[in-house]
Design an enzyme around this catalytic site. Structure first.
Site, PDB file in Angstrom:
ATOM      1  N   ARG A 271     -36.455  61.846 -15.323  1.00  0.00           N
ATOM      2  CA  ARG A 271     -36.853  60.470 -15.172  1.00  0.00           C
ATOM      3  C   ARG A 271     -36.645  59.883 -13.810  1.00  0.00           C
ATOM      4  O   ARG A 271     -36.112  60.746 -12.827  1.00  0.00           O
ATOM      5  CB  ARG A 271     -35.913  59.643 -16.334  1.00  0.00           C
ATOM      6  CG  ARG A 271     -36.090  60.239 -17.433  1.00  0.00           C
ATOM      7  CD  ARG A 271     -36.220  59.497 -18.723  1.00  0.00           C
ATOM      8  NE  ARG A 271     -36.243  58.147 -18.523  1.00  0.00           N
ATOM      9  CZ  ARG A 271     -35.068  57.454 -19.449  1.00  0.00           C
ATOM     10  NH1 ARG A 271     -34.350  58.071 -20.181  1.00  0.00           N
ATOM     11  NH2 ARG A 271     -34.735  56.070 -19.440  1.00  0.00           N
ATOM     12  N   LEU A 272     -36.903  58.846 -13.811  1.00  0.00           N
ATOM     13  CA  LEU A 272     -36.746  58.385 -12.295  1.00  0.00           C
ATOM     14  C   LEU A 272     -35.095  58.189 -12.111  1.00  0.00           C
ATOM     15  O   LEU A 272     -34.466  57.853 -13.033  1.00  0.00           O
ATOM     16  CB  LEU A 272     -37.391  56.952 -12.140  1.00  0.00           C
ATOM     17  CG  LEU A 272     -38.848  56.949 -12.143  1.00  0.00           C
ATOM     18  CD1 LEU A 272     -39.548  55.651 -11.949  1.00  0.00           C
ATOM     19  CD2 LEU A 272     -39.245  57.824 -10.663  1.00  0.00           C
TER      20      LEU A 272
END
Ligand SMILES: Cc1cc2nc3c(=O)[nH]c(=O)nc-3n(C[C@H](O)[C@H](O)[C@H](O)COP(=O)(O)O)c2cc1C
Length: 233
Positions: free
Chosen positions: A212-213
């Site tokens: 994920r970011l």
């Protein structure tokens, strides 16, 4: 011993090297770094992250890559190497070294520095940026007391960062230093050795997230107070 017959890593091997960020975090919510985590200041969070890395068995969890600026060439250029964080307080991070070393001379010419802690096992890094100053002789002396005899002799024997013609010359320097202090129980602090305090004006916490970011939170410390911002990964 390094394995000499090991195949060298190819570009494809290097490109394929990736780990699952955050797999070793104590709890999954440890990846949810946000602005509130530095509400109590940057220092407790950095201390906690160092302690968590130590808890995980990370070697030298207090190691940080220290970048200084060299002004001796035609243009300023960065120089980086690893040192150990030996003190941590709301004022800053402290490390010890030879004041006449390359880094010592660079800091004398330009006191700005950046120190980066990285703990890949926790998918974390912290960047501490600001101005350095020498710590007092009392602070250095207090830390020196904790240094074992070998480390004290080494500090005296090495003209850190200067060229040396051979390993034998280094060993000779150590033997001479050992003989010189043979009758001295409490080897004193060399006049060319001591601590620096890096007082941050900026501290960035980076937490990798699984697929994920990633989370980046930066605290900017000014005379008027601290502002906290999230940065894009
Ligand atoms: C894990 C690790 C920790 C180190 N800790 C220190 C330290 O606390 N102080 C120090 O002077 N050098 C330390 N060194 C050696 C420095 O990285 C560097 O080689 C040395 O300080 C000379 O740097 P300079 O020539 O840029 O001044 C450490 C190296 C490693 C790999």
């Amino acid at each position: 011993m390094l394995m000499r017959d090991q195949e060298p890593a190819t570009a494809a091997d290097l490109a394929a090297m990736r780990v699952d960020y955050g797999a070793h975090l104590p709890e999954p919510e440890e990846a949810d770094l946000d602005e509130s985590w530095v509400a109590g200041g940057w220092e407790p969070l950095l201390r906690r992250w160092i302690e968590q890395a130590r808890g995980l068995g990370v070697a030298e969890p207090n190691a940080m890559v220290l970048a200084t600026v060299s002004l001796t060439g035609p243009a300023p250029r960065p120089v980086a190497r690893t040192v150990l964080c030996k003190g941590l307080s709301p004022e800053g991070v402290t490390f010890y070294t030879n004041y006449d070393s390359a880094k010592g001379n660079q800091l004398a010419a330009d006191p700005y520095a950046a120190a980066s802690f990285v703990w890949p096992a926790l998918a974390r890094q912290v960047h501490v940026r600001g101005v350095t100053e020498r710590v007092s002789a009392e602070v250095t002396a207090a830390y020196w007391q904790a240094r074992p005899r070998d480390a004290r002799l080494g500090a005296w024997a090495s003209q850190q960062s200067r060229p040396v013609t051979s390993r034998a010359e280094l060993d000779r320097a150590l033997a001479e230093t050992t003989a010189r202090f043979a009758d001295v129980d409490d080897i004193p602090v060399p006049p060319f050795w001591g601590g620096y305090l890096l007082r941050p004006d900026e501290v960035e916490f980076w937490q990798g997230r699984r697929g994920r970011l990633h989370n980046r939170i930066v605290a900017r410390i000014e005379a008027t107070g601290t502002t906290v911002e999230r940065l894009q990964p």
